[in-house]
Scaffold this active site. Structure first.
Site, short mmCIF file in Angstrom:
data_model
loop_
_atom_site.label_atom_id
_atom_site.label_comp_id
_atom_site.label_asym_id
_atom_site.label_seq_id
_atom_site.Cartn_x
_atom_site.Cartn_y
_atom_site.Cartn_z
N GLY A 1 80.97 66.88 72.26
CA GLY A 1 82.25 66.29 71.86
C GLY A 1 82.77 66.97 70.61
O GLY A 1 82.01 67.51 69.80
N CYS A 2 84.09 66.94 70.44
CA CYS A 2 84.71 67.69 69.35
C CYS A 2 84.27 67.16 67.99
O CYS A 2 83.88 67.94 67.10
CB CYS A 2 86.22 67.69 69.50
SG CYS A 2 86.98 66.06 69.65
N TYR A 3 84.36 65.85 67.78
CA TYR A 3 83.89 65.29 66.50
C TYR A 3 82.41 65.63 66.28
O TYR A 3 81.98 65.91 65.16
CB TYR A 3 84.02 63.77 66.50
CG TYR A 3 85.38 63.20 66.24
CD1 TYR A 3 86.13 63.56 65.12
CD2 TYR A 3 85.93 62.25 67.11
CE1 TYR A 3 87.37 62.99 64.87
CE2 TYR A 3 87.17 61.68 66.87
CZ TYR A 3 87.89 62.05 65.74
OH TYR A 3 89.11 61.48 65.50
#
Lengths: 349, 349, 349, 349
Positions: D154-156
């Protein structure tokens, strides 16, 4: 490999060409020159380049900058290129200049241009000027291929000339009715902070400026006049809208009797059939569709109800309007396919 | 106090009028009506109002909404106002409608309009339509003061009509040469999310749309034709630029022989001498200068070199282009000074 | 009417107060003073005021500026107010200063502050300093009402102090664990163009800066220490995000044993029960909800899983963070209700 | 050439990988699959690709989509990849999935994740799940090289894990004190229009959301726990700021006794010495410096005054946070140098 000495490396026009050279298989950085930020890697000033391009930035007179190069690119304000170019050409190097220094191949035309800008009217390199070529590949490919000195076109001029050239060439517009309503992103003003480009002043606001005598008008009028075979004067309205990249130019004129949308569209498609960066269409486009790329989107949308030619031209002012056109010129000047290193889309969104 | 029933309270046009009513000394909310978000305070939907305006939002048929009001404002899409207005007028209430329902005071004109939009051509309240008045105070103050039903103008139309009215009225432009190049902020599309208004799609990009037949053109042509005393058709290019509020409209046409910038400027100054919201100037302005306020900045900048009338008109599309004009109309309809509750600047920056 | 001499009228802090004075029923402009742009109406510099506020801007020593006023507001950088205030106070005028000049009511504290900023450590008006009051109405209403000299708080400080005061006062956070992660809009940097605020550099990018020793930290630590009754030091991370207005401050610390979300929320609601500009909630908010207004949205959202106090504080840095707090102070200083002229929402969107 | 079947080609994650494949010398499009927009070239949906990439978009069951490929990339929401992957793996193809389907290599962990999201807890391909690898090359290069099924992070999670991994691995932070304050650009929400991403709602406003239980937290906690050798739980505050691309994550925790900035910086430099996309520095950076590229800027800026570890991690959420990590994973999965096709900066500005 073709080696480039880039003068004015730290401006938006310079860093744009650096980014393009890093993608290009045949053209590379020879040396980077700037007036400030010297003695440090370019990535110290533009941190996005860190670890990818850490070339040193040199002062113009730094001996280390004096490497063997094939071409010198001046990404500099008016007046610099014409001073420095003669020595480079004498050394057998080609020259590409981003400013107005070599966009007008006669001292008379240059004098007009300089007068409009309020800068000294006497060109410093009239010999080179007479041999220089206007660097819009879509119109002057052959001359650019043979030229020693090329003047990269102005950003607005690219949008307007590409948008109007087919109409001017084929008599599809009444010459004394042309209006260019042009909206640019803020990067067109360069990297230097100014009140009107200060984020809180510029966001959520659109404005016009220099309502008479924008310096790019002259290029547009000259190129269209040549194509039309008659003298063209036009109305030009530069505007700034709150975006960083992009020009959307709405171009208008009276349609001559008997000319309609279908005929105009066909003429545009034919004119640009062999010009790979120009996409002709009859539906609305967006500057976002050309953002980050060298492409031009040209929408042909005449208003038959009022008999009006209407062309909407979209470019990225920093690519096709500046560094991309420069690279396209370099490709032609050195015998590469014009799309080499330029055949890519921007990153969306 | 004048009490307002506001139908369509949760849209941008509705919330804009709510904000204005909170500043107005003589006009106040009677009831708030919406199709969704009912049964909750308006501040549950628009949290900036929390603790300041917590009026309940009612469904149209909610008995609690049936308070005694002086006027009903329809901030609703085409077709709603004309259905509901007759009963209200029969009850002695005035009506102000934001849509095209009451902008054309004949069934023939309405039919044209509806055809252009592809909606049912038969007007639902032809009786009211014939007595309705076009709600641009700068042109129709007297009729608005006497009217029961007023049609609030379209946002583009406000910018274009105010920008061209003096020229049309005084014959300062050749009638068959008018071009309106209009750039709007994204709020003009309303509160409803759409692909082209999605932040990542809309930022850093400008685009044109609906290149033929935008519904606001008809209002502009009708008003200018009346002023000119002859039939005017014009070319209209709507564009979206990445800002939230504002319209910058560049308006062009051929200057008749003998008409120059000085004469045009004088005519504009005279025409708007008694119109307090219109600022006439001969220098560039910005939409930021009218952002958040009901003012219109009109720059007169003819291009004498090409003989072109050029007017640049700037409004906030949500204020003078919508809720502000609505409040200005209410002021006139109820006998207040037209600046009451509207004589303020936006917040800068 | 209370008359204000506003020194520093052309900055964002000055124009913000001008806008607020135009709405206020009891407080009005006495004279406008600035270091530049003098001899012209304020509307020549800020065109959104044209026709609405055309007061002349005077130099400080201009006799025309010497009108009879009740209070002098210094919307000026550090070091100006302390030089000019003594003469004004001697003349019976009250003083409100936007800078750090009167935020610390002892020469020792001021010395610390000045050292941190690298400015001269010796205060120029120590007598006034000792009597000055920190101008956060939510904490110091009584002292402000009685004060001659008030120091308007820093924008970050407003967001952080209001966000943490109830926790500090009630022992709801372990004192040595506080972290303030603060994101500001770009107007916080003032009207002066700089590289990092140049639109093309600032758009679509977020960054941190001054990671040690931001000057607002000291105010926050001082106020919280007083409330807590013990010395508090905290970690502060200022960041700039691409918006014009707004601060979102995420405030963290360890919850003491036995303290949970419910208890914290109740304490916050009680603390702010009589503070009309503070909205306490337990759901996410947005800076857009307070944009253009003097309200503070405080979200209490402790993370019980990790035992962490988490408060998210939202203000408009130019209103509650600057000119709005100034007006709120003026209301208290002159005996008006604190919401007078401030009880309005911003314009949405 | 490695051929890719890309499922979910029309989303931001899909088009990002298309753009990267066009630059890659060894990896190319095999077929494009989507749920909508099928039967047309991808450039009909994303016009910036026109003339550059005009590959057809097929429905999943379209026989024409069934070309011989080496790997299938699922740029799809949770639940799609796990349904379709088994058949592909049975056909000898590798699989890379963008969703949470293969980020947790046990059915127990997946169940926790699914519970948090409120989706069905039973994994559809538990056999593949157990063999799957978490696709963060900086931590799992060897396993990814050997894997058949890789779960793109995931990006975060990318921003947080890269920012905290060295501290977790070397015991430079007290495990129960970690706070991740994360600000993302709006493209993180995907291409689908929503109220909070509507331009007029999103511009000039910052807000927090999902203050408990963001689905990316679990990845971060799992990876850090493995590195630390103990169970880590952290506080996570996701926020949206008005930009399109970028995540700036401010990561905090208590420094253990004896750990200072110098020691932390040295540990980070060593940890990432051989990780070419991670730039460790001790000065502030900006998301703009990594915009459009696969690089991560990690600023180490501990606050020794308060004994706080402070790391600021910057990525482009669509590149290193999504399609760039995907390409980096493909490079490792197919034996190429990890920078192949990714060693470029974004375009500035």
């Amino acid at each position: 490999m073709v080696k480039v000495k880039l003068v004015g490396a730290t401006g938006y026009g310079g860093v744009g060409l650096i980014e393009l050279m890093m993608r290009h298989p045949e053209i590379e950085i020879g040396s980077l020159i700037a007036a400030t930020e010297t003695g440090k890697p370019i990535s110290a000033f533009w941190p996005h380049l860190q670890g990818i391009c850490d070339e040193m930035v040199h002062a113009a007179d730094d001996p280390e900058a004096d490497v063997d190069v094939d071409v010198v690119v001046y990404s500099t304000p008016d007046g610099i290129g014409m001073q420095l170019a003669p020595a480079e050409v004498a050394n057998g190097r080609k020259v590409l200049d981003y400013s107005g220094d070599f966009r007008f191949n006669s001292t008379e035309l240059y004098e007009d241009y300089a007068t409009r800008l309020g800068i000294p009217v006497q060109h410093k390199a009239p010999g080179l000027l007479n041999d220089s070529v206007y660097g819009l590949v879509e119109l002057h490919r052959e001359e650019i291929a043979a030229a020693s000195v090329v003047g990269n076109p102005g950003c607005y001029a690219v949008a307007c000339i590409i948008g109007l050239a087919p109409a001017a060439a084929a008599g599809l517009v009444e010459a004394d009715t042309i209006i260019c309503d042009c909206k640019t992103g803020i990067s067109g003003g360069g990297k230097k902070p100014k009140q009107g480009f200060h984020y809180p002043e510029a966001y959520d606001s659109s404005y016009s400026y220099r309502l008479t005598g924008h310096q790019h008008v002259m290029e547009v009028e000259r190129e269209l006049s040549v194509l039309a075979g008659s003298d063209i004067q036009l109305t030009f309205t530069p505007q700034v809208v709150p975006m960083t990249r992009g020009i959307i130019a709405c171009l208008y004129g009276k349609l001559p009797r008997g000319v309609d949308q279908k005929k105009v569209l066909a003429a545009y498609r034919e004119f640009y059939a062999e010009k790979p960066f120009v996409r002709v269409m009859d539906t609305p486009a967006a500057t976002g569709h050309v953002r980050g790329s060298n492409f031009v989107n040209v929408t042909v949308a005449c208003d038959e109800r009022t008999g009006t030619l209407r062309i909407i031209s979209h470019i990225d002012n920093l690519v096709k309007g500046q560094a991309g056109s420069a690279m396209q010129n370099l490709n032609i000047m050195f015998g590469f396919d014009e799309m080499t290193g330029l055949n890519f889309p921007g990153a969306h969104p």
